[in-house]
Design an enzyme around this catalytic site. Structure first.
Site, PDB file in Angstrom:
ATOM      1  N   ASN A   1      10.180  -0.438 -18.402  1.00 42.70           N
ATOM      2  CA  ASN A   1       9.955  -0.306 -16.958  1.00 42.70           C
ATOM      3  C   ASN A   1      10.898  -1.279 -16.281  1.00 42.70           C
ATOM      4  O   ASN A   1      11.060  -2.397 -16.766  1.00 42.70           O
ATOM      5  CB  ASN A   1       8.531  -0.719 -16.573  1.00 42.70           C
ATOM      6  CG  ASN A   1       7.516   0.326 -16.953  1.00 42.70           C
ATOM      7  OD1 ASN A   1       7.860   1.380 -17.476  1.00 42.70           O
ATOM      8  ND2 ASN A   1       6.262   0.021 -16.700  1.00 42.70           N
ATOM      9  N   GLY A   2      11.449  -0.900 -15.165  1.00 45.34           N
ATOM     10  CA  GLY A   2      12.317  -1.821 -14.436  1.00 45.34           C
ATOM     11  C   GLY A   2      13.673  -1.205 -14.177  1.00 45.34           C
ATOM     12  O   GLY A   2      13.860   0.008 -14.314  1.00 45.34           O
TER      13      GLY A   2
ATOM     14  N   TRP B   1       8.321   7.757 -14.109  1.00 45.58           N
ATOM     15  CA  TRP B   1       8.384   8.268 -12.740  1.00 45.58           C
ATOM     16  C   TRP B   1       9.804   7.998 -12.286  1.00 45.58           C
ATOM     17  O   TRP B   1      10.157   6.871 -11.960  1.00 45.58           O
ATOM     18  CB  TRP B   1       7.369   7.543 -11.867  1.00 45.58           C
ATOM     19  CG  TRP B   1       7.116   8.229 -10.558  1.00 45.58           C
ATOM     20  CD1 TRP B   1       6.348   9.331 -10.342  1.00 45.58           C
ATOM     21  CD2 TRP B   1       7.619   7.837  -9.280  1.00 45.58           C
ATOM     22  NE1 TRP B   1       6.348   9.639  -9.007  1.00 45.58           N
ATOM     23  CE2 TRP B   1       7.116   8.751  -8.334  1.00 45.58           C
ATOM     24  CE3 TRP B   1       8.455   6.811  -8.838  1.00 45.58           C
ATOM     25  CZ2 TRP B   1       7.415   8.674  -6.985  1.00 45.58           C
ATOM     26  CZ3 TRP B   1       8.748   6.733  -7.483  1.00 45.58           C
ATOM     27  CH2 TRP B   1       8.226   7.658  -6.576  1.00 45.58           C
TER      28      TRP B   1
ATOM     29  N   ARG C   1      -1.227   6.930 -11.718  1.00 40.75           N
ATOM     30  CA  ARG C   1      -0.084   6.278 -11.067  1.00 40.75           C
ATOM     31  C   ARG C   1       0.999   7.269 -10.653  1.00 40.75           C
ATOM     32  O   ARG C   1       1.888   6.927  -9.881  1.00 40.75           O
ATOM     33  CB  ARG C   1       0.567   5.281 -12.037  1.00 40.75           C
ATOM     34  CG  ARG C   1      -0.315   4.126 -12.403  1.00 40.75           C
ATOM     35  CD  ARG C   1       0.203   3.482 -13.668  1.00 40.75           C
ATOM     36  NE  ARG C   1       1.599   3.125 -13.559  1.00 40.75           N
ATOM     37  CZ  ARG C   1       2.028   1.938 -13.181  1.00 40.75           C
ATOM     38  NH1 ARG C   1       1.166   1.002 -12.882  1.00 40.75           N
ATOM     39  NH2 ARG C   1       3.308   1.691 -13.109  1.00 40.75           N
TER      40      ARG C   1
ATOM     41  N   LYS D   1      -1.885   3.737  12.015  1.00 36.96           N
ATOM     42  CA  LYS D   1      -2.658   3.240  10.875  1.00 36.96           C
ATOM     43  C   LYS D   1      -4.127   3.115  11.257  1.00 36.96           C
ATOM     44  O   LYS D   1      -5.002   3.540  10.527  1.00 36.96           O
ATOM     45  CB  LYS D   1      -2.152   1.870  10.390  1.00 36.96           C
ATOM     46  CG  LYS D   1      -0.831   1.848   9.646  1.00 36.96           C
ATOM     47  CD  LYS D   1      -0.879   2.397   8.239  1.00 36.96           C
ATOM     48  CE  LYS D   1      -0.603   3.855   8.213  1.00 36.96           C
ATOM     49  NZ  LYS D   1       0.746   4.336   8.137  1.00 36.96           N
TER      50      LYS D   1
ATOM     51  N   CYS E   1       6.809   2.878 -13.931  1.00 38.98           N
ATOM     52  CA  CYS E   1       6.322   3.771 -14.966  1.00 38.98           C
ATOM     53  C   CYS E   1       5.207   3.093 -15.745  1.00 38.98           C
ATOM     54  O   CYS E   1       4.849   1.957 -15.482  1.00 38.98           O
ATOM     55  CB  CYS E   1       7.466   4.125 -15.894  1.00 38.98           C
ATOM     56  SG  CYS E   1       8.978   4.449 -15.008  1.00 38.98           S
TER      57      CYS E   1
ATOM     58  N   LYS F   1      -1.949  13.856   1.493  1.00 35.43           N
ATOM     59  CA  LYS F   1      -0.842  12.933   1.247  1.00 35.43           C
ATOM     60  C   LYS F   1       0.498  13.569   1.608  1.00 35.43           C
ATOM     61  O   LYS F   1       1.364  12.932   2.168  1.00 35.43           O
ATOM     62  CB  LYS F   1      -0.852  12.467  -0.211  1.00 35.43           C
ATOM     63  CG  LYS F   1       0.214  11.426  -0.528  1.00 35.43           C
ATOM     64  CD  LYS F   1      -0.043  10.109   0.218  1.00 35.43           C
ATOM     65  CE  LYS F   1       1.090   9.121   0.082  1.00 35.43           C
ATOM     66  NZ  LYS F   1       1.086   8.125   1.160  1.00 35.43           N
TER      67      LYS F   1
ATOM     68  N   GLU G   1      -5.849   6.623  11.840  1.00 36.26           N
ATOM     69  CA  GLU G   1      -6.027   7.519  10.693  1.00 36.26           C
ATOM     70  C   GLU G   1      -7.027   6.985   9.672  1.00 36.26           C
ATOM     71  O   GLU G   1      -7.691   7.763   9.005  1.00 36.26           O
ATOM     72  CB  GLU G   1      -4.693   7.887  10.030  1.00 36.26           C
ATOM     73  CG  GLU G   1      -3.993   6.761   9.329  1.00 36.26           C
ATOM     74  CD  GLU G   1      -2.700   7.207   8.647  1.00 36.26           C
ATOM     75  OE1 GLU G   1      -2.609   8.357   8.217  1.00 36.26           O
ATOM     76  OE2 GLU G   1      -1.786   6.365   8.558  1.00 36.26           O
TER      77      GLU G   1
ATOM     78  N   HIS H   1       2.749   2.051  34.102  1.00 37.92           N
ATOM     79  CA  HIS H   1       2.948   3.409  34.632  1.00 37.92           C
ATOM     80  C   HIS H   1       1.753   4.305  34.296  1.00 37.92           C
ATOM     81  O   HIS H   1       1.869   5.529  34.322  1.00 37.92           O
ATOM     82  CB  HIS H   1       4.244   3.997  34.078  1.00 37.92           C
ATOM     83  CG  HIS H   1       5.444   3.195  34.475  1.00 37.92           C
ATOM     84  ND1 HIS H   1       5.978   3.246  35.741  1.00 37.92           N
ATOM     85  CD2 HIS H   1       6.175   2.284  33.799  1.00 37.92           C
ATOM     86  CE1 HIS H   1       7.019   2.424  35.821  1.00 37.92           C
ATOM     87  NE2 HIS H   1       7.145   1.820  34.647  1.00 37.92           N
TER      88      HIS H   1
ATOM     89  N   GLU I   1       3.272   2.626  14.931  1.00 34.27           N
ATOM     90  CA  GLU I   1       2.824   2.672  13.543  1.00 34.27           C
ATOM     91  C   GLU I   1       1.481   1.941  13.378  1.00 34.27           C
ATOM     92  O   GLU I   1       0.599   2.418  12.653  1.00 34.27           O
ATOM     93  CB  GLU I   1       3.913   2.073  12.629  1.00 34.27           C
ATOM     94  CG  GLU I   1       3.569   1.992  11.159  1.00 34.27           C
ATOM     95  CD  GLU I   1       3.232   3.325  10.497  1.00 34.27           C
ATOM     96  OE1 GLU I   1       3.455   4.392  11.107  1.00 34.27           O
ATOM     97  OE2 GLU I   1       2.711   3.288   9.371  1.00 34.27           O
TER      98      GLU I   1
HETATM   99  O1  M6R Z   1       5.987  12.296   2.952  1.00 38.05           O
HETATM  100  P1  M6R Z   1       6.498  12.113   4.369  1.00 38.05           P
HETATM  101  O2  M6R Z   1       6.993  10.747   4.617  1.00 38.05           O
HETATM  102  O3  M6R Z   1       7.473  13.166   4.767  1.00 38.05           O
HETATM  103  O4  M6R Z   1       5.210  12.333   5.261  1.00 38.05           O
HETATM  104  C1  M6R Z   1       5.284  12.367   6.644  1.00 38.05           C
HETATM  105  C2  M6R Z   1       3.926  12.060   7.257  1.00 38.05           C
HETATM  106  O5  M6R Z   1       3.012  13.058   6.925  1.00 38.05           O
HETATM  107  C3  M6R Z   1       3.392  10.711   6.778  1.00 38.05           C
HETATM  108  O6  M6R Z   1       4.328   9.697   7.046  1.00 38.05           O
HETATM  109  C4  M6R Z   1       2.060  10.352   7.436  1.00 38.05           C
HETATM  110  O7  M6R Z   1       2.222  10.220   8.811  1.00 38.05           O
HETATM  111  C5  M6R Z   1       1.527   9.075   6.823  1.00 38.05           C
HETATM  112  N1  M6R Z   1       0.978   9.328   5.522  1.00 38.05           N
HETATM  113  C6  M6R Z   1       0.510   8.422   7.678  1.00 38.05           C
HETATM  114  O8  M6R Z   1       0.136   7.189   7.152  1.00 38.05           O
END
Ligand code: M6R
Length: 630
Positions: A111-112, A85, A38, A507, A13, A625, A510, A526, A503
């Protein structure tokens, strides 16, 4: 302390505090606005005018708080403000800070996470204290009250400072605290342990804040408080005491900040993604906090809300999620099956929801989501419920749709993730899955006490290991500088390394728009092996473990075809250097925890390649997001 409780703490927070010659409310409100980036769900400020305390709190955004203050202004030249938050305990006006003691004279923002708050709350209740919120924070106000008003500290003088010091001795957990009292309206107390807090200084005006942006408009002269330090801010100046109670000379500690507001929001990092990658040791630590018994022998997951007898009967787990969260689920499958021997299926939520899945009485579904708003994950939860199944979610956002629709929730305490690419959310999800696997292992009897203790001890060392991993950043930058012009990349892994490869590839694609694919290393022959040539960097997860020799054989296969190999190897593995083109070293940890460390260099690699390619890693094109549409 008998049990480690679940905690309604707030670890990410915003705090602002002020004492000086100006109107406090305006400064506090402005400070809170500057912390809005934030993320928060409720906010509040308190001021003292003479001996009169005024508090305004709201659930919602700062604009609403501003409106409330316009209609009913509050006055005074000392005050505290907070954006909350929620991590546990719903976002609400009652749970918003500042909080007060029974007499209403002590005001605090925090906070904490106070780990022993339930125990303290029970004791304080027995002594007649009345609580108005569900937060752990409120107990601190009542604890100070115990020493402050009862005369325990001093019969004749009201010494807030002494009462605070005594109260702090009783508290276990992390905190950054701003404290004031209407009986001593010329002083503001600030102290911290494990949560950041700074002091700002400007000619008779003094500030406290959780983050630089909150006070940057007023001053660039900052003191970063250290754990165990306590500061008394008055209009006449600041006294700073060290952990040993001795006065510290201020001059030595004042730092002049050269950041502009934009940089300050990111704590000096150029992007949120990099800031969030670096927050991982703290985020993992917070996710672990309160979930391990003090003797390190047990896991506490009261949030599970299913009794142990019911859990014992679970014979099948379905994990469902999207994107990065789905990758976390794939690693969860390895962890839960290996540790608790419960069969696990992992399915992308968008597929799962439409394929008429079979849910039996002994099935438990686990939905994973950072945002808690992903449409397909919500659809999957509804599908389970329609078939009368039970869903536990692993989520980062309190009060989100996924949380509301699940039967129980285990929160990750990653804090708001602003960069679109998920980083700290992923590693905290993995931390929860590991905790869950050990928890199930104990319930199912697949882990004996000694094994569980060892696994918990490994977990405790993880934040420190994560710090060590981040120290390899310079090596990652060198590799990024060499490889950023490539147009394709392949990521290979075996076992838990395979989802990490997925993953890593996600990364890279994207944030840098380089085409990247992750494969199980053995799958390469394969088909994908046809792609190998000198222009195809192959990133191989080659950590020490049961399949190490097999992964070396895969590396040979790539090298034999002229491929370029970047290996992720266990610290100290010199042998691998001879076989590959580049090595990134990962600190040694237990095998089940290794994915958490291994993904970090891949996050950094994607980040630095994106920056070299002049892409904005915080806002990749076409991405949002949270994906609230199917
Ligand atoms: O908020 P969520 O974890 O449900 O989101 C799922 C995906 O949209 C999310 O993990 C997305 O693949 C990542 N932002 C990619 O880095």
């Amino acid at each position: 302390m008998g049990t480690a409780p679940i905690f309604p703490g707030e670890n990410v927070c915003g705090i602002i505090g002020y004492i000086g010659n100006e109107d406090a409310a305006e400064i506090l409100l402005d400070g809170l606005k500057r912390l809005e980036y934030r993320g928060y769900d409720s906010a509040g400020i308190a001021t003292i005018d003479g001996e009169h305390i005024s508090i305004k709190r709201i659930k919602g955004n700062i604009a609403l708080l501003e409106k409330v203050l316009e209609e009913k202004p509050i006055y005074g030249k000392i005050g505290l403000g907070h954006t909350r938050w929620a991590t546990h305990g719903q976002p609400s006006e009652e749970n918003a800070h500042p909080h007060r003691d029974c007499t209403g004279t002590i005001v605090i923002v925090h906070n904490g996470i106070i780990e022993n708050y339930l125990l303290l709350k029970e004791k304080l209740k027995k002594r007649g204290h009345r609580f108005k919120s569900e937060t752990d924070t409120e107990i601190i106000a009542h604890l100070i009250e115990e020493y402050y008003h009862s005369g325990v500290v001093h019969r004749s003088c009201d010494d807030l400072e002494k009462a605070v010091r005594r109260a702090l001795k009783k508290i276990e957990g992390s905190y950054a605290l701003g404290i004031m009292s209407s009986r001593e309206p010329d002083k503001l107390i600030a102290t911290r342990n494990g949560s950041p807090l700074i002091i700002g200084l400007k000619d008779g005006n003094y500030f406290i804040a959780s983050d630089v942006p909150a006070i940057l408009r007023h001053t660039k002269d900052i003191i970063y408080l250290e754990d165990g330090e306590l500061a008394i801010l008055a209009r006449t100046g600041v006294r700073l005491y060290g952990q040993n109670g001795k006065l510290i000379r201020l001059e030595r500690r004042i730092k002049r900040i050269s950041w502009d507001v934009n940089m300050a929001e990111k704590e000096g990092y150029p992007h949120f993604m990099l800031k969030e990658i670096h927050e991982q040791p703290r985020a993992i630590e917070d996710t672990i906090l309160g979930r391990i018994s003090p003797d390190g022998a047990d896991i506490h997951l009261e949030e599970m809300a299913l009794n142990k007898n019911k859990l014992k009967k679970i014979n099948r787990i379905i994990i469902t999620a999207c994107g990065t969260s789905w990758h976390a689920g794939l690693i969860g499958e390895y962890l839960i099956e290996e540790i608790a021997r419960i069969p696990v299926e992992v399915e992308n939520a968008a597929e799962f929801r439409y394929r008429n899945p079979i849910i039996t009485d002994d099935t438990l579904a686990i939905a994973i989501s950072q945002s808690g708003e992903t449409a397909d994950t919500l659809g999957a939860i509804r599908e389970v419920h329609q078939k009368k199944g039970r869903v536990i979610s692993i989520c980062n956002v309190v009060g989100s749709s996924v949380v509301r629709e699940s039967d129980a929730v285990i929160y990750t305490h990653a804090g708001p993730e602003i960069g679109v690419a998920s980083t700290k959310a992923f590693t905290t999800q993995l931390t929860v899955l590991y905790i869950l696997a050990v928890y199930f292992g104990k319930i199912k009897g697949t882990l004996n006490a000694e094994q569980a203790k060892k696994m918990i001890a490994d977990l405790r060392r993880l934040p420190q290991k994560t710090e060590e991993m981040l120290k390899q950043e310079k090596e990652v930058i060198k590799i990024a500088n060499k490889f950023y012009r490539h147009r394709n990349a392949i990521y290979l892994g075996r076992g838990k390394g395979y989802p990490v490869a997925l993953e890593g590839a996600l990364k890279l694609k994207e944030v840098s728009y380089i085409h990247a694919e992750g494969y199980p290393a053995a799958e390469m022959k394969h088909g994908p092996i046809a792609l190998i040539d000198k222009n195809m960097p192959v990133i191989v997860l080659a950590l020490k473990g049961s399949r190490y020799d097999k992964i070396l054989a895969n590396i040979e296969e790539v090298k034999a075809r002229g491929g370029v190999v970047i290996a992720l190897a266990t610290m100290g593995d010199r042998k691998i250097k001879e076989k590959v083109d580049e090595v990134l070293y990962v600190p040694e940890t237990s095998i089940p925890l290794s994915p958490i460390l291994a993904v970090i260099p891949l996050q950094l690699l994607a980040y630095y390649i994106a920056v070299k390619r002049k892409c904005n890693p915080d806002q990749p094109r076409h991405l949002a997001k949270s994906v609230t549409v199917e």
